[in-house]
Design an enzyme around this catalytic site. Structure first.
Site, PDB file in Angstrom:
ATOM      1  N   SER A  14     104.213  98.301  65.994  1.00 22.20           N
ATOM      2  CA  SER A  14     105.262  97.301  65.752  1.00 22.20           C
ATOM      3  C   SER A  14     105.651  96.529  67.012  1.00 22.20           C
ATOM      4  CB  SER A  14     106.510  97.983  65.186  1.00 22.20           C
ATOM      5  OG  SER A  14     107.570  97.059  65.144  1.00 22.20           O
ATOM      6  N   LYS A  74     111.009  99.831  52.479  1.00 19.34           N
ATOM      7  CA  LYS A  74     111.914  98.709  52.189  1.00 19.34           C
ATOM      8  C   LYS A  74     112.670  98.866  50.861  1.00 19.34           C
ATOM      9  CE  LYS A  74     109.446  95.263  54.907  1.00 19.34           C
ATOM     10  NZ  LYS A  74     108.814  93.940  54.939  1.00 19.34           N
TER      11      LYS A  74
HETATM   12  P1  NDP Z   1     102.138  95.824  49.573  1.00 18.04           P
HETATM   13  O1  NDP Z   1     101.312  97.033  49.801  1.00 18.04           O
HETATM   14  O2  NDP Z   1     103.497  95.957  48.950  1.00 18.04           O
HETATM   15  O3  NDP Z   1     101.288  94.796  48.614  1.00 18.04           O
HETATM   16  C1  NDP Z   1      99.963  94.439  48.904  1.00 18.04           C
HETATM   17  C2  NDP Z   1      99.406  93.533  47.778  1.00 18.04           C
HETATM   18  O4  NDP Z   1      98.096  93.131  48.166  1.00 18.04           O
HETATM   19  C3  NDP Z   1      99.264  94.206  46.414  1.00 18.04           C
HETATM   20  O5  NDP Z   1      99.552  93.285  45.407  1.00 18.04           O
HETATM   21  C4  NDP Z   1      97.779  94.638  46.384  1.00 18.04           C
HETATM   22  O6  NDP Z   1      97.211  94.638  45.093  1.00 18.04           O
HETATM   23  C5  NDP Z   1      97.146  93.502  47.161  1.00 18.04           C
HETATM   24  N1  NDP Z   1      95.925  93.911  47.852  1.00 18.04           N
HETATM   25  C6  NDP Z   1      95.774  94.925  48.743  1.00 18.04           C
HETATM   26  N2  NDP Z   1      94.509  94.964  49.226  1.00 18.04           N
HETATM   27  C7  NDP Z   1      93.845  93.951  48.601  1.00 18.04           C
HETATM   28  C8  NDP Z   1      92.500  93.503  48.646  1.00 18.04           C
HETATM   29  N3  NDP Z   1      91.591  94.085  49.431  1.00 18.04           N
HETATM   30  N4  NDP Z   1      92.149  92.451  47.863  1.00 18.04           N
HETATM   31  C9  NDP Z   1      93.059  91.840  47.064  1.00 18.04           C
HETATM   32  N5  NDP Z   1      94.362  92.233  46.971  1.00 18.04           N
HETATM   33  C10 NDP Z   1      94.737  93.283  47.727  1.00 18.04           C
HETATM   34  O7  NDP Z   1     102.225  95.101  50.985  1.00 18.04           O
HETATM   35  P2  NDP Z   1     103.338  94.069  51.509  1.00 18.04           P
HETATM   36  O8  NDP Z   1     103.549  93.024  50.478  1.00 18.04           O
HETATM   37  O9  NDP Z   1     104.533  94.779  51.988  1.00 18.04           O
HETATM   38  O10 NDP Z   1     102.605  93.456  52.812  1.00 18.04           O
HETATM   39  C11 NDP Z   1     101.454  92.683  52.669  1.00 18.04           C
HETATM   40  C12 NDP Z   1     101.004  92.104  54.006  1.00 18.04           C
HETATM   41  O11 NDP Z   1     101.982  91.216  54.535  1.00 18.04           O
HETATM   42  C13 NDP Z   1     100.761  93.183  55.082  1.00 18.04           C
HETATM   43  O12 NDP Z   1      99.535  92.911  55.698  1.00 18.04           O
HETATM   44  C14 NDP Z   1     101.924  92.979  56.052  1.00 18.04           C
HETATM   45  O13 NDP Z   1     101.557  93.296  57.373  1.00 18.04           O
HETATM   46  C15 NDP Z   1     102.200  91.493  55.920  1.00 18.04           C
HETATM   47  N6  NDP Z   1     103.612  91.140  56.242  1.00 18.04           N
HETATM   48  C16 NDP Z   1     103.851  90.248  57.264  1.00 18.04           C
HETATM   49  C17 NDP Z   1     105.141  89.890  57.609  1.00 18.04           C
HETATM   50  C18 NDP Z   1     105.388  88.917  58.725  1.00 18.04           C
HETATM   51  O14 NDP Z   1     106.514  88.837  59.215  1.00 18.04           O
HETATM   52  N7  NDP Z   1     104.408  88.155  59.145  1.00 18.04           N
HETATM   53  C19 NDP Z   1     106.317  90.457  56.887  1.00 18.04           C
HETATM   54  C20 NDP Z   1     105.953  91.359  55.806  1.00 18.04           C
HETATM   55  C21 NDP Z   1     104.635  91.687  55.515  1.00 18.04           C
HETATM   56  P3  NDP Z   1      97.362  95.916  44.072  1.00 18.04           P
HETATM   57  O15 NDP Z   1      98.712  95.772  43.441  1.00 18.04           O
HETATM   58  O16 NDP Z   1      96.258  95.716  43.084  1.00 18.04           O
HETATM   59  O17 NDP Z   1      97.189  97.148  44.889  1.00 18.04           O
END
Ligand code: NDP
Length: 275
Positions: A14, A74
Protein backbone atom coordinates in the site's frame (compact mmCIF):
# COMPACT_ATOMS: atom_id res chain seq x y z
CA UNK A 1 0.38 12.24 18.54
CA UNK A 2 -2.60 11.28 16.37
CA UNK A 3 -2.46 7.80 14.84
CA UNK A 4 -3.93 6.68 11.52
CA UNK A 5 -3.57 3.52 9.42
CA UNK A 6 -4.81 1.52 6.48
CA UNK A 7 -6.43 -1.86 7.24
CA UNK A 8 -6.12 -4.56 4.57
CA UNK A 9 -4.86 -8.06 3.70
CA UNK A 10 -2.42 -8.08 1.97
CA UNK A 11 -1.29 -4.56 2.79
CA UNK A 12 2.53 -4.37 2.46
CA UNK A 13 2.23 -2.90 -1.07
CA UNK A 14 0.00 0.00 0.00
CA UNK A 15 1.17 3.50 -0.93
CA UNK A 16 -1.26 5.16 1.51
CA UNK A 17 1.37 5.72 4.28
CA UNK A 18 3.62 7.54 1.77
CA UNK A 19 0.80 9.89 0.80
CA UNK A 20 -0.56 10.62 4.27
CA UNK A 21 2.78 10.92 6.10
CA UNK A 22 4.01 13.34 3.40
CA UNK A 23 1.01 15.53 4.14
CA UNK A 24 1.51 15.37 7.94
CA UNK A 25 5.21 16.29 7.52
CA UNK A 26 4.48 19.17 5.15
CA UNK A 27 1.87 20.63 7.52
CA UNK A 28 3.96 20.04 10.68
CA UNK A 29 1.14 17.88 12.11
CA UNK A 30 1.94 15.59 15.07
CA UNK A 31 0.51 12.52 13.35
CA UNK A 32 1.61 9.15 12.01
CA UNK A 33 0.01 6.82 9.40
CA UNK A 34 0.88 3.09 9.30
CA UNK A 35 -0.26 -0.18 7.72
CA UNK A 36 -2.17 -2.88 9.65
CA UNK A 37 -2.67 -6.35 8.19
CA UNK A 38 -5.86 -7.87 9.63
CA UNK A 39 -6.85 -11.56 9.54
CA UNK A 40 -9.20 -12.23 6.61
CA UNK A 41 -11.78 -13.58 9.10
CA UNK A 42 -12.43 -9.91 10.01
CA UNK A 43 -14.06 -9.48 6.58
CA UNK A 44 -17.16 -11.15 8.06
CA UNK A 45 -19.11 -9.16 10.63
CA UNK A 46 -20.20 -11.38 13.53
CA UNK A 47 -23.07 -10.39 15.88
CA UNK A 48 -20.44 -9.85 18.64
CA UNK A 49 -18.04 -7.64 16.63
CA UNK A 50 -18.15 -4.89 19.27
CA UNK A 51 -16.83 -7.23 21.99
CA UNK A 52 -14.65 -9.71 20.10
CA UNK A 53 -11.63 -9.16 17.80
CA UNK A 54 -12.83 -7.26 14.69
CA UNK A 55 -11.96 -4.17 12.63
CA UNK A 56 -14.12 -2.21 15.09
CA UNK A 57 -12.27 -3.36 18.24
CA UNK A 58 -8.86 -3.03 16.54
CA UNK A 59 -9.63 0.59 15.61
CA UNK A 60 -10.47 1.41 19.24
CA UNK A 61 -7.61 -0.67 20.73
CA UNK A 62 -5.10 1.27 18.59
CA UNK A 63 -6.77 4.54 19.66
CA UNK A 64 -6.93 5.69 16.05
CA UNK A 65 -8.21 9.09 14.96
CA UNK A 66 -8.93 7.72 11.49
CA UNK A 67 -8.28 4.83 9.13
CA UNK A 68 -8.56 3.74 5.53
CA UNK A 69 -9.98 0.33 4.76
CA UNK A 70 -9.12 -1.71 1.69
CA UNK A 71 -9.63 -5.21 0.24
CA UNK A 72 -11.22 -7.36 1.65
CA UNK A 73 -12.70 -5.33 4.51
CA UNK A 74 -14.69 -2.51 2.85
CA UNK A 75 -18.08 -4.16 3.29
CA UNK A 76 -17.44 -5.15 6.91
CA UNK A 77 -16.30 -1.56 7.55
CA UNK A 78 -19.71 -0.43 6.28
CA UNK A 79 -21.52 -2.86 8.59
CA UNK A 80 -19.43 -1.92 11.66
CA UNK A 81 -19.37 1.89 11.41
CA UNK A 82 -21.55 3.67 14.03
CA UNK A 83 -22.75 6.11 11.35
CA UNK A 84 -22.37 6.22 7.54
CA UNK A 85 -22.40 9.50 5.63
CA UNK A 86 -22.78 10.54 1.99
CA UNK A 87 -22.78 8.33 -1.09
CA UNK A 88 -21.36 5.42 0.96
CA UNK A 89 -24.96 4.71 2.05
CA UNK A 90 -25.83 3.81 -1.56
CA UNK A 91 -22.56 1.98 -2.23
CA UNK A 92 -22.66 -0.28 0.85
CA UNK A 93 -18.86 -0.21 1.29
CA UNK A 94 -16.49 2.18 3.06
CA UNK A 95 -12.83 3.05 2.63
CA UNK A 96 -12.59 5.71 5.37
CA UNK A 97 -13.34 5.76 9.10
CA UNK A 98 -13.03 8.88 11.25
CA UNK A 99 -13.45 9.00 15.03
CA UNK A 100 -15.89 11.66 16.23
CA UNK A 101 -16.70 11.73 19.99
CA UNK A 102 -15.74 8.02 20.30
CA UNK A 103 -18.07 7.13 17.41
CA UNK A 104 -16.82 5.67 14.13
CA UNK A 105 -18.12 7.72 11.19
CA UNK A 106 -17.78 6.01 7.80
CA UNK A 107 -17.29 7.48 4.32
CA UNK A 108 -16.49 6.28 0.80
CA UNK A 109 -13.94 8.53 -0.93
CA UNK A 110 -13.20 6.07 -3.80
CA UNK A 111 -16.34 7.20 -5.63
CA UNK A 112 -15.62 10.94 -5.52
CA UNK A 113 -11.89 10.25 -6.07
CA UNK A 114 -12.79 8.51 -9.34
CA UNK A 115 -15.26 11.18 -10.41
CA UNK A 116 -12.70 13.98 -9.92
CA UNK A 117 -10.58 12.26 -12.62
CA UNK A 118 -13.29 12.42 -15.28
CA UNK A 119 -15.51 15.36 -14.32
CA UNK A 120 -14.00 17.67 -16.94
CA UNK A 121 -14.59 15.20 -19.79
CA UNK A 122 -17.79 15.35 -21.86
CA UNK A 123 -19.36 12.04 -20.85
CA UNK A 124 -23.02 11.02 -21.14
CA UNK A 125 -22.71 7.23 -21.10
CA UNK A 126 -20.38 4.69 -19.48
CA UNK A 127 -19.71 0.96 -19.54
CA UNK A 128 -18.14 -0.52 -16.42
CA UNK A 129 -16.24 -3.80 -16.81
CA UNK A 130 -16.44 -5.77 -13.54
CA UNK A 131 -19.08 -5.93 -10.81
CA UNK A 132 -17.06 -5.89 -7.59
CA UNK A 133 -16.79 -3.31 -4.79
CA UNK A 134 -15.03 -0.62 -6.82
CA UNK A 135 -17.47 -1.09 -9.74
CA UNK A 136 -20.30 -0.39 -7.31
CA UNK A 137 -18.60 2.85 -6.10
CA UNK A 138 -17.95 4.01 -9.69
CA UNK A 139 -21.50 3.08 -10.83
CA UNK A 140 -23.16 4.97 -7.95
CA UNK A 141 -21.21 8.19 -8.52
CA UNK A 142 -21.78 8.11 -12.31
CA UNK A 143 -25.50 7.46 -11.78
CA UNK A 144 -25.79 10.27 -9.22
CA UNK A 145 -24.20 12.62 -11.77
CA UNK A 146 -26.75 11.70 -14.44
CA UNK A 147 -24.44 9.55 -16.57
CA UNK A 148 -26.15 6.53 -18.17
CA UNK A 149 -24.20 3.55 -16.84
CA UNK A 150 -24.22 -0.12 -17.88
CA UNK A 151 -22.27 -3.01 -16.36
CA UNK A 152 -20.52 -5.98 -17.96
CA UNK A 153 -19.21 -8.89 -15.87
CA UNK A 154 -17.99 -12.37 -16.77
CA UNK A 155 -20.38 -13.91 -14.21
CA UNK A 156 -23.84 -12.80 -13.09
CA UNK A 157 -23.86 -13.60 -9.36
CA UNK A 158 -22.89 -10.04 -8.38
CA UNK A 159 -25.57 -8.35 -10.54
CA UNK A 160 -27.97 -8.37 -7.56
CA UNK A 161 -25.94 -5.44 -6.15
CA UNK A 162 -26.63 -3.47 -9.39
CA UNK A 163 -30.45 -3.59 -9.52
CA UNK A 164 -30.74 0.03 -10.73
CA UNK A 165 -28.38 -0.64 -13.69
CA UNK A 166 -28.56 -2.57 -16.96
CA UNK A 167 -26.14 -5.49 -16.66
CA UNK A 168 -24.67 -7.71 -19.38
CA UNK A 169 -22.96 -11.07 -19.05
CA UNK A 170 -21.29 -13.27 -21.70
CA UNK A 171 -24.79 -14.48 -22.79
CA UNK A 172 -25.85 -10.90 -23.66
CA UNK A 173 -22.83 -9.95 -25.78
CA UNK A 174 -24.98 -9.40 -28.90
CA UNK A 175 -27.13 -6.77 -27.15
CA UNK A 176 -24.04 -5.20 -25.57
CA UNK A 177 -22.56 -4.71 -29.04
CA UNK A 178 -25.60 -2.74 -30.18
CA UNK A 179 -24.78 -0.08 -27.55
CA UNK A 180 -22.14 2.63 -27.61
CA UNK A 181 -20.45 4.39 -24.69
CA UNK A 182 -18.40 7.58 -24.27
CA UNK A 183 -16.17 5.92 -21.67
CA UNK A 184 -15.24 2.32 -20.86
CA UNK A 185 -13.98 1.76 -17.31
CA UNK A 186 -12.07 -1.34 -16.30
CA UNK A 187 -12.60 -2.22 -12.62
CA UNK A 188 -11.30 -5.80 -12.96
CA UNK A 189 -7.75 -6.85 -12.04
CA UNK A 190 -7.38 -8.69 -15.41
CA UNK A 191 -3.79 -8.58 -16.66
CA UNK A 192 -2.50 -7.23 -13.36
CA UNK A 193 -0.35 -10.25 -12.55
CA UNK A 194 2.66 -11.19 -14.65
CA UNK A 195 1.39 -14.77 -15.13
CA UNK A 196 -1.59 -13.41 -17.08
CA UNK A 197 0.14 -10.40 -18.65
CA UNK A 198 -1.99 -10.50 -21.84
CA UNK A 199 -5.32 -11.05 -20.12
CA UNK A 200 -8.14 -8.66 -21.05
CA UNK A 201 -11.38 -8.27 -19.04
CA UNK A 202 -13.30 -9.68 -22.03
CA UNK A 203 -12.61 -11.20 -25.43
CA UNK A 204 -10.20 -9.02 -27.42
CA UNK A 205 -12.36 -8.79 -30.58
CA UNK A 206 -15.48 -7.83 -28.63
CA UNK A 207 -13.59 -5.34 -26.48
CA UNK A 208 -12.02 -3.78 -29.60
CA UNK A 209 -15.49 -3.28 -31.10
CA UNK A 210 -16.74 -1.58 -27.92
CA UNK A 211 -13.64 0.61 -27.56
CA UNK A 212 -13.73 1.66 -31.24
CA UNK A 213 -17.04 3.43 -30.56
CA UNK A 214 -15.79 5.13 -27.33
CA UNK A 215 -13.71 8.27 -26.69
CA UNK A 216 -12.20 7.51 -23.29
CA UNK A 217 -10.85 4.47 -21.42
CA UNK A 218 -10.11 4.41 -17.69
CA UNK A 219 -8.41 1.64 -15.71
CA UNK A 220 -8.64 1.60 -11.91
CA UNK A 221 -5.41 -0.38 -11.77
CA UNK A 222 -2.38 1.84 -11.25
CA UNK A 223 1.35 1.37 -11.58
CA UNK A 224 2.06 -0.38 -14.85
CA UNK A 225 -0.05 -0.19 -18.05
CA UNK A 226 -2.59 -3.03 -18.32
CA UNK A 227 -3.48 -4.92 -21.54
CA UNK A 228 -6.82 -3.04 -21.41
CA UNK A 229 -5.17 0.40 -21.52
CA UNK A 230 -2.62 -0.78 -24.10
CA UNK A 231 -5.47 -1.86 -26.41
CA UNK A 232 -7.37 1.40 -25.86
CA UNK A 233 -4.22 3.41 -26.62
CA UNK A 234 -3.68 1.38 -29.79
CA UNK A 235 -7.23 2.23 -30.89
CA UNK A 236 -6.57 5.95 -30.33
CA UNK A 237 -8.69 6.55 -27.20
CA UNK A 238 -7.77 9.07 -24.51
CA UNK A 239 -6.68 6.89 -21.55
CA UNK A 240 -6.05 7.22 -17.83
CA UNK A 241 -4.87 4.74 -15.20
CA UNK A 242 -5.83 4.64 -11.50
CA UNK A 243 -2.94 6.71 -10.09
CA UNK A 244 -4.85 9.99 -9.90
CA UNK A 245 -7.87 8.22 -8.41
CA UNK A 246 -5.61 6.76 -5.71
CA UNK A 247 -4.27 10.24 -4.89
CA UNK A 248 -7.76 11.80 -4.95
CA UNK A 249 -9.30 9.24 -2.58
CA UNK A 250 -6.36 9.64 -0.18
CA UNK A 251 -6.64 13.45 -0.33
CA UNK A 252 -10.41 13.33 0.33
CA UNK A 253 -9.76 11.00 3.31
CA UNK A 254 -7.10 13.38 4.64
CA UNK A 255 -9.53 16.27 4.42
CA UNK A 256 -11.83 14.23 6.68
CA UNK A 257 -8.96 13.11 8.98
CA UNK A 258 -7.99 16.77 9.60
CA UNK A 259 -11.66 17.84 9.98
CA UNK A 260 -11.32 20.31 7.10
CA UNK A 261 -8.25 22.04 8.63
CA UNK A 262 -6.17 21.07 5.55
CA UNK A 263 -7.74 22.26 2.31
CA UNK A 264 -8.21 19.74 -0.50
CA UNK A 265 -6.16 21.71 -3.06
CA UNK A 266 -3.17 21.90 -0.65
CA UNK A 267 -3.44 18.21 0.19
CA UNK A 268 -3.57 17.29 -3.51
CA UNK A 269 -0.51 19.33 -4.38
CA UNK A 270 1.52 17.64 -1.60
CA UNK A 271 0.32 14.14 -2.54
CA UNK A 272 0.89 14.64 -6.28
CA UNK A 273 4.58 15.25 -5.50
CA UNK A 274 4.85 11.82 -3.84
CA UNK A 275 3.61 9.50 -6.64
P1 NDP B 1 -13.42 -7.17 -6.50
O1 NDP B 1 -12.68 -8.42 -6.20
O2 NDP B 1 -14.52 -6.72 -5.58
O3 NDP B 1 -14.09 -7.31 -7.99
C1 NDP B 1 -13.33 -7.71 -9.10
C2 NDP B 1 -14.25 -7.84 -10.34
O4 NDP B 1 -13.42 -8.16 -11.45
C3 NDP B 1 -15.31 -8.94 -10.26
O5 NDP B 1 -16.48 -8.52 -10.89
C4 NDP B 1 -14.65 -10.12 -11.01
O6 NDP B 1 -15.57 -10.96 -11.67
C5 NDP B 1 -13.87 -9.37 -12.07
N1 NDP B 1 -12.68 -10.10 -12.50
C6 NDP B 1 -11.66 -10.56 -11.73
N2 NDP B 1 -10.69 -11.13 -12.49
C7 NDP B 1 -11.14 -11.04 -13.78
C8 NDP B 1 -10.61 -11.49 -15.02
N3 NDP B 1 -9.43 -12.12 -15.09
N4 NDP B 1 -11.33 -11.25 -16.14
C9 NDP B 1 -12.52 -10.60 -16.09
N5 NDP B 1 -13.08 -10.16 -14.93
C10 NDP B 1 -12.40 -10.39 -13.79
O7 NDP B 1 -12.31 -6.05 -6.64
P2 NDP B 1 -12.46 -4.46 -6.46
O8 NDP B 1 -13.64 -4.00 -7.24
O9 NDP B 1 -12.42 -4.08 -5.04
O10 NDP B 1 -11.09 -3.93 -7.13
C11 NDP B 1 -10.86 -4.11 -8.49
C12 NDP B 1 -9.57 -3.43 -8.93
O11 NDP B 1 -9.64 -2.02 -8.75
C13 NDP B 1 -8.33 -3.91 -8.14
O12 NDP B 1 -7.31 -4.19 -9.06
C14 NDP B 1 -7.98 -2.71 -7.27
O13 NDP B 1 -6.59 -2.62 -7.04
C15 NDP B 1 -8.45 -1.54 -8.12
N6 NDP B 1 -8.80 -0.34 -7.31
C16 NDP B 1 -8.13 0.83 -7.55
C17 NDP B 1 -8.41 1.98 -6.82
C18 NDP B 1 -7.67 3.25 -7.09
O14 NDP B 1 -7.71 4.16 -6.25
N7 NDP B 1 -7.01 3.39 -8.21
C19 NDP B 1 -9.46 1.97 -5.76
C20 NDP B 1 -10.13 0.69 -5.61
C21 NDP B 1 -9.79 -0.43 -6.37
P3 NDP B 1 -16.34 -12.19 -10.89
O15 NDP B 1 -17.49 -11.55 -10.18
O16 NDP B 1 -16.80 -13.08 -12.01
O17 NDP B 1 -15.34 -12.84 -10.01
Amino acid sequence: MQQFCVFGNPISHSKSPLLHNALFLSQGLQAFYGRVCLPTTFATTTPTYKANPSIYTTFHALNLTGANITIPFKQAAFEQADEVRGIAKQIGALNTWVQEDSKIIGYNTDAQGFFMCIQDLRIESALILGAGGSARAVACILHSNGIKTNIYNRSSTRFSAFKEFTCFGPQEIKSLLTQSYDIVINTTPAGLHSLQADLLPLDSQILSQILSKAKFAFDLVYGSPTPFLNLANKLGLQTQDGTQMLINQAALSSELFTFGECKLENILSVMREVL
